[in-house]
Design an enzyme around this catalytic site. Structure first.
Site, mmCIF file in Angstrom:
data_model
loop_
_atom_site.group_PDB
_atom_site.id
_atom_site.type_symbol
_atom_site.label_atom_id
_atom_site.label_comp_id
_atom_site.label_asym_id
_atom_site.label_seq_id
_atom_site.Cartn_x
_atom_site.Cartn_y
_atom_site.Cartn_z
ATOM 1 N N TYR A 54 67.175 47.946 55.282
ATOM 2 C CA TYR A 54 66.742 46.826 56.124
ATOM 3 C C TYR A 54 67.948 46.077 56.710
ATOM 4 O O TYR A 54 67.979 45.755 57.904
ATOM 5 C CB TYR A 54 65.898 45.896 55.261
ATOM 6 C CG TYR A 54 65.253 44.728 55.961
ATOM 7 C CD1 TYR A 54 64.059 44.872 56.660
ATOM 8 C CD2 TYR A 54 65.819 43.454 55.884
ATOM 9 C CE1 TYR A 54 63.452 43.776 57.269
ATOM 10 C CE2 TYR A 54 65.220 42.363 56.487
ATOM 11 C CZ TYR A 54 64.040 42.530 57.180
ATOM 12 O OH TYR A 54 63.440 41.452 57.780
ATOM 13 N N LYS A 92 68.948 45.665 60.627
ATOM 14 C CA LYS A 92 69.027 44.338 61.252
ATOM 15 C C LYS A 92 70.432 44.055 61.788
ATOM 16 O O LYS A 92 70.585 43.414 62.829
ATOM 17 C CB LYS A 92 68.576 43.255 60.267
ATOM 18 C CG LYS A 92 67.089 43.349 59.881
ATOM 19 C CD LYS A 92 66.172 43.164 61.086
ATOM 20 C CE LYS A 92 64.701 43.060 60.688
ATOM 21 N NZ LYS A 92 63.823 42.861 61.859
HETATM 22 P P1 NAP Z 1 54.530 41.010 58.474
HETATM 23 O O1 NAP Z 1 53.805 39.755 58.170
HETATM 24 O O2 NAP Z 1 54.582 42.102 57.466
HETATM 25 O O3 NAP Z 1 53.957 41.599 59.862
HETATM 26 C C1 NAP Z 1 54.493 42.778 60.385
HETATM 27 C C2 NAP Z 1 53.910 43.057 61.740
HETATM 28 O O4 NAP Z 1 54.528 44.248 62.251
HETATM 29 C C3 NAP Z 1 52.421 43.297 61.719
HETATM 30 O O5 NAP Z 1 51.844 42.742 62.865
HETATM 31 C C4 NAP Z 1 52.340 44.826 61.743
HETATM 32 O O6 NAP Z 1 51.149 45.326 62.342
HETATM 33 C C5 NAP Z 1 53.501 45.150 62.635
HETATM 34 N N1 NAP Z 1 53.930 46.536 62.485
HETATM 35 C C6 NAP Z 1 54.233 47.205 61.346
HETATM 36 N N2 NAP Z 1 54.560 48.477 61.620
HETATM 37 C C7 NAP Z 1 54.463 48.603 62.979
HETATM 38 C C8 NAP Z 1 54.676 49.673 63.875
HETATM 39 N N3 NAP Z 1 55.083 50.882 63.440
HETATM 40 N N4 NAP Z 1 54.461 49.471 65.202
HETATM 41 C C9 NAP Z 1 54.043 48.260 65.649
HETATM 42 N N5 NAP Z 1 53.835 47.204 64.844
HETATM 43 C C10 NAP Z 1 54.049 47.379 63.522
HETATM 44 O O7 NAP Z 1 56.069 40.706 58.815
HETATM 45 P P2 NAP Z 1 56.785 39.342 59.250
HETATM 46 O O8 NAP Z 1 57.290 38.691 58.030
HETATM 47 O O9 NAP Z 1 55.935 38.594 60.207
HETATM 48 O O10 NAP Z 1 58.071 39.945 60.001
HETATM 49 C C11 NAP Z 1 58.161 40.006 61.419
HETATM 50 C C12 NAP Z 1 59.596 40.311 61.804
HETATM 51 O O11 NAP Z 1 60.448 39.291 61.290
HETATM 52 C C13 NAP Z 1 60.138 41.613 61.220
HETATM 53 O O12 NAP Z 1 61.015 42.236 62.146
HETATM 54 C C14 NAP Z 1 60.900 41.171 60.018
HETATM 55 O O13 NAP Z 1 61.892 42.098 59.643
HETATM 56 C C15 NAP Z 1 61.479 39.869 60.518
HETATM 57 N N6 NAP Z 1 61.885 38.952 59.475
HETATM 58 C C16 NAP Z 1 60.987 38.448 58.593
HETATM 59 C C17 NAP Z 1 61.420 37.572 57.615
HETATM 60 C C18 NAP Z 1 60.488 36.972 56.606
HETATM 61 O O14 NAP Z 1 60.984 36.295 55.693
HETATM 62 N N7 NAP Z 1 59.182 37.159 56.696
HETATM 63 C C19 NAP Z 1 62.775 37.220 57.536
HETATM 64 C C20 NAP Z 1 63.666 37.761 58.456
HETATM 65 C C21 NAP Z 1 63.213 38.619 59.431
HETATM 66 P P3 NAP Z 1 49.834 45.692 61.422
HETATM 67 O O15 NAP Z 1 49.216 44.369 61.084
HETATM 68 O O16 NAP Z 1 49.011 46.527 62.321
HETATM 69 O O17 NAP Z 1 50.376 46.405 60.215
#
Ligand code: NAP
Length: 248
Positions: free
Chosen positions: A156, A160
């Site tokens: 990851y 990133k």
């Molecule tokens: P999340 O709640 O797990 O949601 C992930 C989203 O990505 C869902 O809408 C999922 O769709 C979609 N997805 C997964 N696989 C996919 C694919 N192959 N093609 C298209 N869409 C796909 O994650 P989140 O926490 O909101 O994270 C969103 C972004 O922020 C990510 O890039 C993550 O790395 C980044 N981020 C998150 C955090 C954190 O603390 N949460 C911190 C830093 C960065 P489905 O619902 O259809 O599965």
């Protein structure tokens, strides 16, 4: 009337979490939203319904953005229907956390394929259209893990960090045509991705503001970066939304 009236925005992974909050936020500014998702079709439909109920316009489009053919279909569908793309938010992401010695090549590859190659595929597709329009905003969701590393996240954090380097190069390539490219690096945000973490107490010690962030707090930064003219002179930058975890 919002700042983004008449603009078309694709948000990848907008069915849940941060992507959902970004879709709702950009819609409040008047943008037409493409709510991309991988498998949660009813959650994506709910985001569309929420936007429509508030008087906005949105459609849900399924596509696995780690796959080149599906990205091509996604973009051609959007162009057939809306004729333009002004904003792409590369948000879709997954984790497959485990320590390096236990990390299987498939854990590595799945994360690189979506979190890095997916950003490349969608940015390339969007930039072809934005170059002709001579305008556009590309916003990539990175992570503090790509800046400071995080045990259990070799795949990851590599993806990133790759997104951050990619953002800077593409910003330089596209600047002359009025397209900006920036990254947002969230810290720990309360979503499904972080809901199973067991070491919450340890994590909070590293967050000066002493709490997890909310998806809406990331969405506010994305809204600013999409806004014209407010963010028109900003490109190739990484903006941390992390409660103070990373201070450069
Ligand atoms: P999340 O709640 O797990 O949601 C992930 C989203 O990505 C869902 O809408 C999922 O769709 C979609 N997805 C997964 N696989 C996919 C694919 N192959 N093609 C298209 N869409 C796909 O994650 P989140 O926490 O909101 O994270 C969103 C972004 O922020 C990510 O890039 C993550 O790395 C980044 N981020 C998150 C955090 C954190 O603390 N949460 C911190 C830093 C960065 P489905 O619902 O259809 O599965």
């Amino acid at each position: 009337m919002g700042n983004l009236q008449g603009q078309v925005a694709i948000v990848t992974g907008a069915s849940r979490g941060i992507g959902r909050a970004i879709a709702l936020e950009l819609a409040t500014q008047g943008a037409t939203i493409i709510v991309n998702y991988a498998s949660s079709s009813s959650a994506a439909d709910n985001v569309v319904a929420e936007i429509s109920a508030a008087g906005g316009e949105a459609i849900a489009l399924q596509a696995d953005v780690s796959k080149a053919e599906q990205v091509d279909t996604l973009f051609s569908t959007v162009m057939d229907k809306f004729k333009r793309i002004d904003i792409i938010v590369n948000n879709a992401g997954i984790t497959r956390d485990t320590l390096l010695l236990r990390m299987k090549p498939e854990d590595w590859q799945a994360v690189i394929d979506l979190n890095l190659t997916g950003v490349f595929l969608c940015t390339r597709a969007a930039s072809k259209i934005m170059l002709k329009q001579r305008s556009g905003r590309i916003i990539n969701i990175a992570s503090v893990a790509g800046q400071m590393g995080n045990p259990g996240q070799a795949n990851y954090s590599a993806a990133k960090a790759g997104v951050i380097g990619f953002t800077k190069t593409v910003a330089k390539e596209l600047a002359a045509r009025g397209i900006t490219v920036n990254a947002v690096a969230p810290g720990f945000i309360a979503t499904d991705m972080t809901s199973n973490l067991s070491n919450t107490e340890d994590i909070l010690k590293y967050i000066p503001l002493g709490r997890y962030g909310q998806p809406e707090e990331v969405a506010g930064m994305v809204r600013f970066l999409a806004a014209d003219p407010a963010a028109a002179y900003i490109t190739g930058q990484v903006f941390n939304v992390d409660g103070g975890m990373v201070m450069a």
